[in-house]
Design a protein around this motif. Structure first.
Motif, PDB file in Angstrom:
ATOM      1  N   ASP A 101      -9.123   1.806  -9.221  1.00 20.88           N
ATOM      2  CA  ASP A 101      -8.778   1.998  -7.807  1.00 20.88           C
ATOM      3  C   ASP A 101      -9.937   2.532  -6.982  1.00 20.88           C
ATOM      4  OD1 ASP A 101      -6.121   1.133  -7.724  1.00 20.88           O
ATOM      5  OD2 ASP A 101      -5.427   2.988  -6.800  1.00 20.88           O
ATOM      6  N   SER A 102     -10.576   3.588  -7.470  1.00 19.20           N
ATOM      7  CA  SER A 102     -11.547   4.290  -6.617  1.00 19.20           C
ATOM      8  C   SER A 102     -13.006   3.978  -6.911  1.00 19.20           C
ATOM      9  CB  SER A 102     -11.321   5.802  -6.689  1.00 19.20           C
ATOM     10  OG  SER A 102     -11.620   6.284  -7.979  1.00 19.20           O
ATOM     11  N   VAL A 139      -5.027  -5.417  -6.579  1.00 19.00           N
ATOM     12  CA  VAL A 139      -5.159  -3.964  -6.747  1.00 19.00           C
ATOM     13  C   VAL A 139      -3.781  -3.329  -6.943  1.00 19.00           C
ATOM     14  CG1 VAL A 139      -5.826  -1.809  -5.591  1.00 19.00           C
ATOM     15  CG2 VAL A 139      -7.343  -3.812  -5.491  1.00 19.00           C
ATOM     16  N   HIS A 148      -7.002   1.827   4.405  1.00 18.52           N
ATOM     17  CA  HIS A 148      -7.801   0.593   4.451  1.00 18.52           C
ATOM     18  C   HIS A 148      -6.967  -0.567   4.990  1.00 18.52           C
ATOM     19  CE1 HIS A 148     -10.882  -2.304   3.386  1.00 18.52           C
ATOM     20  NE2 HIS A 148      -9.922  -3.047   2.854  1.00 18.52           N
ATOM     21  N   TRP A 176     -12.695  -1.210  -7.475  1.00 10.54           N
ATOM     22  CA  TRP A 176     -12.186  -2.072  -6.408  1.00 10.54           C
ATOM     23  C   TRP A 176     -12.424  -1.527  -5.013  1.00 10.54           C
ATOM     24  CZ3 TRP A 176     -11.336  -7.021  -6.428  1.00 10.54           C
ATOM     25  CH2 TRP A 176     -11.116  -7.654  -7.641  1.00 10.54           C
ATOM     26  N   TYR A 177     -12.202  -0.249  -4.778  1.00  7.77           N
ATOM     27  CA  TYR A 177     -12.358   0.254  -3.407  1.00  7.77           C
ATOM     28  C   TYR A 177     -13.783   0.054  -2.879  1.00  7.77           C
ATOM     29  CZ  TYR A 177     -11.604   2.712   0.880  1.00  7.77           C
ATOM     30  OH  TYR A 177     -11.509   3.003   2.221  1.00  7.77           O
ATOM     31  N   LEU A 227      -6.310  -7.773  -2.423  1.00  6.17           N
ATOM     32  CA  LEU A 227      -5.525  -6.545  -2.221  1.00  6.17           C
ATOM     33  C   LEU A 227      -4.276  -6.534  -3.095  1.00  6.17           C
ATOM     34  CD1 LEU A 227      -5.941  -6.166   1.610  1.00  6.17           C
ATOM     35  CD2 LEU A 227      -6.551  -4.437  -0.101  1.00  6.17           C
ATOM     36  N   ALA A 253       0.839  -1.202   0.000  1.00  2.16           N
ATOM     37  CA  ALA A 253       0.000   0.000   0.000  1.00  2.16           C
ATOM     38  C   ALA A 253       0.877   1.257   0.000  1.00  2.16           C
ATOM     39  CB  ALA A 253      -0.940  -0.013   1.201  1.00  2.16           C
ATOM     40  N   TRP A 259      -6.234   3.460   0.097  1.00  3.27           N
ATOM     41  CA  TRP A 259      -5.809   2.063   0.188  1.00  3.27           C
ATOM     42  C   TRP A 259      -4.895   1.846   1.385  1.00  3.27           C
ATOM     43  CZ3 TRP A 259      -8.416  -1.596  -1.802  1.00  3.27           C
ATOM     44  CH2 TRP A 259      -9.122  -1.396  -2.988  1.00  3.27           C
ATOM     45  N   ARG A 260      -4.016   2.784   1.607  1.00  2.00           N
ATOM     46  CA  ARG A 260      -3.100   2.664   2.754  1.00  2.00           C
ATOM     47  C   ARG A 260      -3.893   2.665   4.059  1.00  2.00           C
ATOM     48  NH1 ARG A 260       2.430   6.146   3.479  1.00  2.00           N
ATOM     49  NH2 ARG A 260       3.039   5.243   5.462  1.00  2.00           N
ATOM     50  N   THR A 299      -4.765   6.423  -3.606  1.00  2.00           N
ATOM     51  CA  THR A 299      -3.729   5.562  -3.018  1.00  2.00           C
ATOM     52  C   THR A 299      -3.680   5.729  -1.500  1.00  2.00           C
ATOM     53  OG1 THR A 299      -1.897   7.142  -3.307  1.00  2.00           O
ATOM     54  CG2 THR A 299      -2.326   5.601  -5.126  1.00  2.00           C
ATOM     55  N   HIS A 353       2.349   1.570  -3.442  1.00  2.00           N
ATOM     56  CA  HIS A 353       1.328   2.029  -4.387  1.00  2.00           C
ATOM     57  C   HIS A 353       1.263   3.562  -4.401  1.00  2.00           C
ATOM     58  CE1 HIS A 353      -2.291   1.912  -6.755  1.00  2.00           C
ATOM     59  NE2 HIS A 353      -3.115   2.166  -5.766  1.00  2.00           N
TER      60      HIS A 353
END
Length: 175
Positions: A57-58, A134, A100, A61-62, A131, A13, A97-98, A94, A16
């Motif tokens: 990403d947003s 992604v 999350h 998948w998120y 994950l 993450a 994701w970190r 990004t 990324h």
């Protein structure tokens, strides 16, 4: 040294976000004509490929990880036409994701991600594999972009994972 799955995912993450910022910094001096020029990428241009990354990403998948149903978009949809806003939104994505990964419990990591594909099919993946997909997907497209901008005569900062680790070691902080 044993490294937990969560530690590995946290590293990915961080990578990324770090690699995305470095790529965007490398693209910044490109004139808009080169940035938007079809150059043989699957999503045509640097701009088109960055839009695909933001979309996946947003918007795809998120939401799946957040327990929501992802909207159905064509994978080549332009969801942000403005170059500066696209860069800002990519960096923000990004960071999400970190955050999350940081919030994931051991129980959540041991669970599966159940989601619906854009084709409507119900699917299940182990959480770590989902994950990693992604992060790996983004690495794939960043690699395409670096090749394209290099062929256009522009320079790109190194994006290899060891460079993040070296930077963290040099600063003694997690980036």
């Amino acid at each position: 040294m044993t490294v937990s799955a969560k530690d590995q995912l946290a590293l990915m993450a961080r990578y990324h976000g770090w690699a995305t910022k470095r790529l965007l910094a490398s693209i910044e001096p490109m004139p808009d004509e080169a940035y938007r020029r079809p150059c043989g990428l699957f999503f045509q241009s640097v701009h088109g490929t960055l839009n695909h990354l933001l979309l996946t990403d947003s918007e795809i998948w998120y939401p799946r990880f957040a327990g929501a149903r992802a909207e159905s978009f064509p994978l080549d949809a332009e969801i942000e036409s403005d170059r500066a806003r696209l860069s800002s939104r990519l960096v923000a994505a990004t960071a999400k994701w970190r955050e999350h990964v940081d919030r994931l419990s051991d129980a959540a990591l041991a669970d599966d991600l159940r989601f619906t594909m854009t084709t409507g099919q119900a699917r299940t993946l182990p959480m770590p594999a989902a994950l990693l997909h992604v992060f790996n997907h983004a690495t794939h497209h960043r690699g395409q972009i670096t090749a394209a901008i290099s062929m256009m005569g522009f320079e790109c900062q190194p994006l290899d994972l060891p460079h993040l680790i070296f930077a963290e070691q040099a600063s003694s902080t997690v980036l």
